[in-house]
Design an enzyme around this catalytic site. Sequence first.
Site, PDB file in Angstrom:
ATOM      1  N   GLY A   1     -17.621  22.528  21.020  1.00  0.00           N
ATOM      2  CA  GLY A   1     -16.606  22.435  21.922  1.00  0.00           C
ATOM      3  C   GLY A   1     -16.476  23.669  23.334  1.00  0.00           C
ATOM      4  O   GLY A   1     -17.016  24.281  23.262  1.00  0.00           O
TER       5      GLY A   1
ATOM      6  N   LYS B   1     -15.419  27.577  11.815  1.00  0.00           N
ATOM      7  CA  LYS B   1     -15.191  26.929  12.875  1.00  0.00           C
ATOM      8  C   LYS B   1     -15.002  28.904  13.828  1.00  0.00           C
ATOM      9  O   LYS B   1     -14.083  29.608  13.138  1.00  0.00           O
ATOM     10  CB  LYS B   1     -14.269  27.068  13.081  1.00  0.00           C
ATOM     11  CG  LYS B   1     -13.369  26.381  14.708  1.00  0.00           C
ATOM     12  CD  LYS B   1     -12.224  25.630  14.908  1.00  0.00           C
ATOM     13  CE  LYS B   1     -11.022  26.139  14.574  1.00  0.00           C
ATOM     14  NZ  LYS B   1      -9.961  25.631  15.347  1.00  0.00           N
TER      15      LYS B   1
ATOM     16  N   ASP C   1      -0.815  16.867  16.652  1.00  0.00           N
ATOM     17  CA  ASP C   1      -1.905  16.731  17.383  1.00  0.00           C
ATOM     18  C   ASP C   1      -3.015  15.877  16.473  1.00  0.00           C
ATOM     19  O   ASP C   1      -3.913  15.959  16.177  1.00  0.00           O
ATOM     20  CB  ASP C   1      -2.974  18.009  17.605  1.00  0.00           C
ATOM     21  CG  ASP C   1      -4.157  17.482  18.970  1.00  0.00           C
ATOM     22  OD1 ASP C   1      -3.474  16.664  19.741  1.00  0.00           O
ATOM     23  OD2 ASP C   1      -4.841  18.557  19.034  1.00  0.00           O
TER      24      ASP C   1
END
Length: 546
Positions: free
Chosen positions: A295, A313, A407
């Site tokens: 991303g 991550k 989210d």
Amino acid sequence: MTIKDESESCGSRAVVASPSQENPRHYRMKLDVYSEVLQRLQESNYEEATLPDFEDQLWLHFNRLPARYALDVKVERAEDVLTHQRLLKLAADPATRPVFEVRSVQVSPRISADSDPAVEEDAQSSHQPSGPGVLAPPTFGSSPNFEAITQGSKIVEDVDSVVNATLSTRPMHEITFSTIDKPKLLSQLTSLLGELGLNIQEAHAFSTVDGFSLDVFVVDGWSQEETDGLRDALSKEILKLKDQPGSKQKSISFFEHDKSSNELIPACIEIPTDGTDEWEIDVTQLKIEKKVASGSYGDLHRGTYCSQEVAIKFLKPDRVNNEMLREFSQEVFIMRKVRHKNVVQFLGACTRSPTLCIVTEFMARGSIYDFLHKQKCAFKLQTLLKVALDVAKGMSYLHQNNIIHRDLKTANLLMDEHGLVKVADFGVARVQIESGVMTAETGTYRWMAPEVIEHKPYNHKADVFSYAIVLWELLTGDIPYAFLTPLQAAVGVVQKGLRPKIPKKTHPKVKGLLERCWHQDPEQRPLFEEIIEMLQQIMKEVNVVV
């Protein structure tokens, strides 16, 4: 653990492809629009069009913006392109931004999808400017898909004719903003308009290749046709936000340059702790393997930690700023205490720069989003109900621990090798405060509850709304409001009661569950404990073994 798709954030807008990536058909259409706009401006003897480098500057303008800009702009309003050029130029000066333009517009009534084309053409032409004092139409046309999708909403169907009949008689204004492009900028702008009691009827958002924004809103709610009063009110609202301390000061910072890149990043990120847990990992035991996702702000790798297969991550060092560090800290703070079979298991984190990462269990089958939209797979009813139950159990656990996810979407639901689905990604999750309500928006417009879009106080029921959109995705395999931009979808959800169309063959009780979960009134939405009971009852009826 997932990497967010930045094109679908709550600040979502079109991003320009490089020339080599641009669709050839779009390129030709853009060139055609450019040529026609140029011809109209030259024939109309606009002063700018007489400048020696005007043709090059106009082409540069179209190339700064995504192809959608050229496809959507009305060539009959070629002068509006000059306005956009001027605003983008003014936005380059920190002393003047955000810059905006306001004008009164005439909005034509929408024509239904099954209208006679000749009738539609006559209706549209009858609303074009035809004499002195007649208002021009908006720069961009209304999305033809918006009306088609709203036909699937009972809320809209009952009042649609009334809305369409009155749109052309109310004072309408077009407001165009330009400033530095920032995450969540659209949320800040829509909130600003809401403070003035303006209702957004159409919205078009674009980003330039060099980091500026061009956002165009068609609004009603301002009682006067004249623009001076509205222009003054907007200026005062912006100044008011700049002058106020605290959270609103933070809001206006979205109009300015990101100073965080110049700030020193601490050598170690402090995470609140009660002294009973230990989650800092030994980096020497971490083996990094294949990158599985990427991303704007981070990369997701497969790897091993102490011989266990894990997902890692990493934050990209060159993109780290204080806002990212805050979300990183928040994610670690929440995940370190979460233990449930339907929530992705946190294993540890490295909080010492430059290696900032979060380590979780590896989910072999990836996200539900990829399963549905990239692998083009689908769920049969029995499997769908099991997935829905897994998600509901995970969310019920989070809510019982006063955690609002904020989210929830299929990209944040991961599946292991056994088909068990787990809730992931707590970068924007929050621990609910004692009052039970929260403010400030986050999440993704296509999945976002109306109260969150409107910046109203909200609670855990916002997650229930998002869950309904997820359930609809599982049913259809489609992206919610696929033919609308995220911002247009948000306007529809809030102002028109827009919801995705439920397939006709949907099980009646699943349909009823959907409608309850995405109810406009949060108080009418069920708790996840109730959702679990309803799903289990449906599963019994269709002979699904839990």
